[in-house]
Design an enzyme around this catalytic site. Structure first.
Site, PDB file in Angstrom:
ATOM      1  CG  HIS A 162     -11.252  -5.850   8.586  1.00 59.37           C
ATOM      2  ND1 HIS A 162     -11.498  -6.153   7.503  1.00 59.37           N
ATOM      3  CD2 HIS A 162     -10.459  -4.690   8.835  1.00 59.37           C
ATOM      4  CE1 HIS A 162     -10.572  -5.349   6.577  1.00 59.37           C
ATOM      5  NE2 HIS A 162     -10.247  -4.521   7.548  1.00 59.37           N
ATOM      6  CG  ASP A 214     -11.478  -2.646   0.594  1.00 56.88           C
ATOM      7  OD1 ASP A 214     -11.829  -1.877   1.485  1.00 56.88           O
ATOM      8  OD2 ASP A 214     -10.868  -3.587   0.584  1.00 56.88           O
ATOM      9  NE  ARG A 271      -3.610  -0.409   2.394  1.00 55.99           N
ATOM     10  CZ  ARG A 271      -4.526  -0.682   3.385  1.00 55.99           C
ATOM     11  NH1 ARG A 271      -4.820  -0.015   4.012  1.00 55.99           N
ATOM     12  NH2 ARG A 271      -5.019  -2.002   3.443  1.00 55.99           N
ATOM     13  CB  SER A 288      -8.688  -0.664   2.254  1.00 53.73           C
ATOM     14  OG  SER A 288      -9.186  -0.745   3.724  1.00 53.73           O
ATOM     15  CG  HIS A 289      -9.379   2.345   6.174  1.00 57.32           C
ATOM     16  ND1 HIS A 289      -8.924   1.116   6.091  1.00 57.32           N
ATOM     17  CD2 HIS A 289      -8.656   3.185   7.020  1.00 57.32           C
ATOM     18  CE1 HIS A 289      -7.965   1.115   6.999  1.00 57.32           C
ATOM     19  NE2 HIS A 289      -7.905   2.052   7.417  1.00 57.32           N
ATOM     20  CG  ASP A 336     -12.303  -5.382   3.472  1.00 49.20           C
ATOM     21  OD1 ASP A 336     -12.413  -3.693   3.848  1.00 49.20           O
ATOM     22  OD2 ASP A 336     -11.035  -5.342   3.338  1.00 49.20           O
ATOM     23  NE  ARG A 337     -12.166  -0.554   7.282  1.00 49.18           N
ATOM     24  CZ  ARG A 337     -11.882   0.596   7.821  1.00 49.18           C
ATOM     25  NH1 ARG A 337     -11.828   0.602   9.416  1.00 49.18           N
ATOM     26  NH2 ARG A 337     -12.339   1.781   7.511  1.00 49.18           N
ATOM     27  CG  ASP A 389     -14.030  -0.453   4.091  1.00 46.79           C
ATOM     28  OD1 ASP A 389     -14.781  -1.381   3.411  1.00 46.79           O
ATOM     29  OD2 ASP A 389     -12.751  -0.908   4.057  1.00 46.79           O
ATOM     30  CE  LYS A 413      -7.475  -4.528   1.736  1.00 43.60           C
ATOM     31  NZ  LYS A 413      -8.797  -4.305   2.434  1.00 43.60           N
TER      32      LYS A 413
END
Length: 462
Positions: free
Chosen positions: A332, A247, A24, A112-113, A249-250, A245, A122
């Site tokens: 998550h 992507d 990242r 992501s966030h 996943d949260r 979020d 990822k």
């Protein structure tokens, strides 16, 4: 022998981009096309050396994601791996594809966030997270050009409908009036299809994917980012609301009164049904979670397991302990058993609806019945990337000298007479993460005073 196309391409991975459980960085300063190509070459090489031949690739809605995804695919195919491209979508959809399409690995292009200009990758190899030394290995391979060579193929597969079908399989959650805020992130297309098929009444916000994030940043752990969802729930008098979020996943959640249901409280709601289905099972939560959660799991007859923060680390611990459920304060939520072991905010929403239905009470009643703990939410303190772990180590040494009661699973979690405080180095940002909790406001002030004293000794202010 055909020349390797990688020899003519600038392809290096900036050292700061190799994080604990993913790659990242900021585009283009520490992450660019060359890095994406190098990630593809290195990951494909690892896939082939593990006996694999096929990788699924997806991307989120960030502005730089199409460019990075194209370079990644070039790298994968130049190292001889066939690519199944599923296009724009959330990270859990890539995980689902990896679990069901007969591939050997997966890469999701996502920031992501993180801030808007950040992005990353990822990865999953052979149904397990690719992290830690594996990520560092990609940089080493890029520096030495230690790559296999080949000419992989590329195919395009649309998996969105199959993913939504799987989310809804066996749905038993009843009918509710729900608000959904996708924050202009990659969850939008999934949620649009999902709510068309869910019973009840559903109102969506910001489902159009837009990498500018014009309405608010897609990080549901920051309460200000939930303001639009709170207004929607209040104006429409909805039962509760969910947020996602960038992507997908949260998950974030609020009750009918607009009160935030934090990550550990979400896990409390999910724990009851999980332990009914898996009596006495372990449930994994990260070190930032409330003591009330661990007590709740134990009270239900489960075995609470405190573990390190980080999606790859949590998934690995769940495999190790055979836990059916795990979760983090960051939102998550990980599901094994009837699911695939990965973190999925869309599935978490389905399971939360089910949990409310099985409880026979409203989300507002369930939230109101939770233990009244006074705390500060996860707070990040910006520090130099090179300093963050050293600061935590120095604080840990000072605590040892002082004879404090410390859990060092991930950073330092310190028990006091009033409650506890946590200090750890963020794995995704140049920052320290702190949390603190006590039974009342006066106790929290004493806990925070102790924390602040240790930080001040290191020249850091909260």
């Amino acid at each position: 022998m055909t020349p390797d196309p990688g020899t003519e391409r600038i392809a290096a991975i900036h050292p700061s981009a190799c994080r604990e459980y993913d790659v990242r960085g900021t585009v283009p300063e520490t992450l660019d096309e060359g890095a994406a190509y190098a990630v593809g070459r290195g990951f494909a090489t690892r896939v082939r050396r593990a006996g694999g031949t096929r990788v699924v690739v997806g991307r989120d809605g960030r502005l730089s994601s199409p460019m990075l995804e194209a370079a990644l695919v070039d790298g994968l195919t130049d190292s001889g791996v066939d690519v199944v491209r599923i296009g724009l979508g959330p990270t859990p959809m890539v995980y689902f594809a990896e679990a069901t399409l007969g591939v050997d690995g997966a890469v999701q292009v996502t920031g992501s966030h993180n801030p808007r200009d950040d992005n990353g990758f990822k990865m999953v190899l052979r149904h397990r997270p690719f992290f830690g030394e594996d990520v560092q290995d990609l940089a080493r391979m890029a520096a030495t050009r230690d790559w296999t060579q080949g000419a992989g193929s590329v195919e395009q597969v649309d998996i969105l409908d199959a993913y939504v079908d799987r989310l809804l399989a066996g749905y038993a959650g009843g009918e509710y009036r729900i608000g959904w805020d996708c924050g202009s992130g990659a969850a939008g297309p999934v949620i649009e299809k999902l709510v068309q098929r869910l019973p009840g009444e559903h109102h969506t916000l910001f489902t159009d994917v837009d990498g500018h994030f014009p309405h608010h940043h897609p990080d549901p752990t920051v309460e200000a980012n939930l303001d639009a969802l709170k207004r929607l729930v209040a104006d429409r008098r909805l039962d509760f609301g969910f947020a996602f979020d960038g992507d997908g996943d949260r998950i974030g959640a609020i009750d009918g009164q607009g009160r935030v249901i934090w990550g550990d409280q979400i896990l409390m709601l999910l724990a009851g049904p999980a332990l009914t289905e898996h009596p006495g099972a372990p449930i994994v939560a990260d070190v930032k979670a409330s003591q009330a959660l661990f007590d709740h799991i134990e009270g239900l007859g489960g075995r609470p397991v405190m573990w390190k923060t980080g999606h790859s680390l949590m998934k690995t611990k769940m495999l190790e302990t055979a836990a059916p459920l795990g979760g983090e304060m960051s939102g998550h939520m990980f599901f094994a058993g009837e699911w695939y072991g990965f973190d999925d905010a869309h599935y978490a929403a389905i399971r939360l609806i089910r949990s409310v239905h099985l409880a026979g009470r409203s989300m507002t009643e369930l939230r109101g019945a939770m233990p009244l703990m006074v705390d500060i939410p996860e707070t990040r303190i910006a520090v130099a990337e090179a300093d963050k772990f050293a600061i935590v180590n120095r604080v840990a040494a000072a605590l040892a000298r002082d004879g404090a009661e410390v859990n060092d699973t991930d950073g330092v979690r310190v028990r006091t007479a009033d409650g506890w405080w946590l200090l750890r180095a963020s794995n995704t940002q140049a920052a320290l993460t702190v949390r603190a909790e006590a039974g009342d406001r006066a106790g929290l002030e004493r806990v925070l005073a102790e924390l602040d004293g240790y930080l001040a000794a290191q020249g850091v202010r909260r």
